[in-house]
Design an enzyme around this catalytic site. Structure first.
Site, PDB file in Angstrom:
ATOM      1  N   ASN A  16      43.326  13.995  59.739  1.00 14.25           N
ATOM      2  CA  ASN A  16      44.290  15.069  59.752  1.00 14.25           C
ATOM      3  C   ASN A  16      44.880  15.045  58.461  1.00 14.25           C
ATOM      4  OD1 ASN A  16      44.083  16.494  62.249  1.00 14.25           O
ATOM      5  ND2 ASN A  16      44.733  14.841  63.265  1.00 14.25           N
ATOM      6  N   ASN A  17      44.574  14.138  57.560  1.00 16.29           N
ATOM      7  CA  ASN A  17      45.276  13.991  56.235  1.00 16.29           C
ATOM      8  C   ASN A  17      44.762  14.899  55.300  1.00 16.29           C
ATOM      9  OD1 ASN A  17      45.848  12.975  53.543  1.00 16.29           O
ATOM     10  ND2 ASN A  17      46.399  10.942  54.528  1.00 16.29           N
ATOM     11  N   ASN A  32      45.597  15.479  52.177  1.00 15.17           N
ATOM     12  CA  ASN A  32      45.214  14.841  50.961  1.00 15.17           C
ATOM     13  C   ASN A  32      43.777  14.180  50.915  1.00 15.17           C
ATOM     14  OD1 ASN A  32      47.766  15.163  49.495  1.00 15.17           O
ATOM     15  ND2 ASN A  32      48.437  13.868  50.840  1.00 15.17           N
ATOM     16  N   ASP A  62      38.457   4.701  57.395  1.00 12.93           N
ATOM     17  CA  ASP A  62      39.658   3.837  57.341  1.00 12.93           C
ATOM     18  C   ASP A  62      39.885   3.387  56.182  1.00 12.93           C
ATOM     19  OD1 ASP A  62      42.130   3.361  58.921  1.00 12.93           O
ATOM     20  OD2 ASP A  62      41.194   1.583  59.542  1.00 12.93           O
ATOM     21  N   PHE A  70      49.257   9.484  47.267  1.00 13.96           N
ATOM     22  CA  PHE A  70      49.956   9.318  48.514  1.00 13.96           C
ATOM     23  C   PHE A  70      50.004   7.808  48.887  1.00 13.96           C
ATOM     24  CE2 PHE A  70      45.666  10.409  49.340  1.00 13.96           C
ATOM     25  CZ  PHE A  70      45.125   9.640  50.221  1.00 13.96           C
ATOM     26  N   GLY A  71      50.403   7.443  49.977  1.00 17.24           N
ATOM     27  CA  GLY A  71      50.656   6.063  50.451  1.00 17.24           C
ATOM     28  C   GLY A  71      51.020   5.120  49.278  1.00 17.24           C
ATOM     29  N   TYR A  72      50.281   4.133  49.240  1.00 17.83           N
ATOM     30  CA  TYR A  72      50.756   2.936  48.251  1.00 17.83           C
ATOM     31  C   TYR A  72      50.483   3.262  46.705  1.00 17.83           C
ATOM     32  CZ  TYR A  72      51.161   0.107  52.448  1.00 17.83           C
ATOM     33  OH  TYR A  72      51.634  -0.312  53.549  1.00 17.83           O
ATOM     34  N   ASP A  73      49.921   4.527  46.188  1.00 18.47           N
ATOM     35  CA  ASP A  73      49.675   4.899  45.098  1.00 18.47           C
ATOM     36  C   ASP A  73      50.743   4.700  43.961  1.00 18.47           C
ATOM     37  OD1 ASP A  73      47.180   5.505  46.245  1.00 18.47           O
ATOM     38  OD2 ASP A  73      47.394   7.854  45.773  1.00 18.47           O
TER      39      ASP A  73
END
Length: 193
Positions: A8-9, A11, A68, A148-151
């Site tokens: 569902n992401n 990006n 994942d 996004f995330g830890y980028d």
């Protein structure tokens, strides 16, 4: 060829669609009517990818792939790893996850880390997996607004900028997800000849 990408992401969907050949049409979970949360309860990154692909195949009948990804930090014994998205709690807040990571690394000299993506593909009754790894370091403060995330805190080996300072095109040449996706594409290209 139609394949469901079990995410569902938006990006991730955009990143992967940009890498796929035009003859492969990617369907989102929304397009197949899957609106529920897919379980991610396996103890490993590979296990979660397989669990998500199994879920879509079993419940909706589509050939599909799921991925994942986890950030594995050497000084934290591989954490956050499989818990990367909910490192700071179930809210899955990227900001809170980064804050927690930076606090936990404050006293550590070793800031080596790697992103690991595993893609599980269900196709014609068989399961295949593909793994992509991108090594680098966790920097001391956020830099960049892309990704996004830890980028914003992950600087890939051999680069002087973070993933969040790179364009999508530049990130797509070296990222863990791109590496796993290229393996997937190579495999799909070979079998579709």
């Amino acid at each position: 060829m139609e394949l469901v990408f079990a995410t569902n992401n938006k990006n991730k969907l955009k990143e992967v669609q940009a890498l796929l050949p035009k003859e492969i049409k990617l369907l989102s979970l929304k397009e197949i009517g899957c609106t529920e949360d897919i379980p991610e309860t396996a103890p490993t990154i590979e296990g979660n990818a397989i669990q998500k692909a199994d879920y879509v195949k079993d419940k909706y009948g589509y050939d599909c792939f799921a991925d994942d990804t986890g950030l594995e930090v050497e000084a934290l014994n591989g954490a956050p790893g499989v818990y990367s998205a909910r490192y700071a709690g179930e809210a899955k807040s990227s900001e809170a996850n980064i804050d927690k990571l930076l606090v936990e690394l404050e006293s550590k000299e070793n800031r080596s880390a790697r992103f690991k993506t595993v893609i599980a593909l269900h196709l014609d009754g068989k399961l295949h997996t593909f793994t992509g790894i991108c090594s680098g370091n966790i920097i001391f403060e956020r830099k960049g607004l892309q990704g996004f995330g830890y980028d914003p805190v992950f600087q890939p080996e051999g680069k002087s900028v973070t993933f969040a300072e790179m364009s999508l095109e530049e990130k797509s040449t070296i990222s863990h997800r791109a590496r796993a996706t290229r393996q997937l594409i190579d495999f799909l290209t070979k079998i579709s000849r």
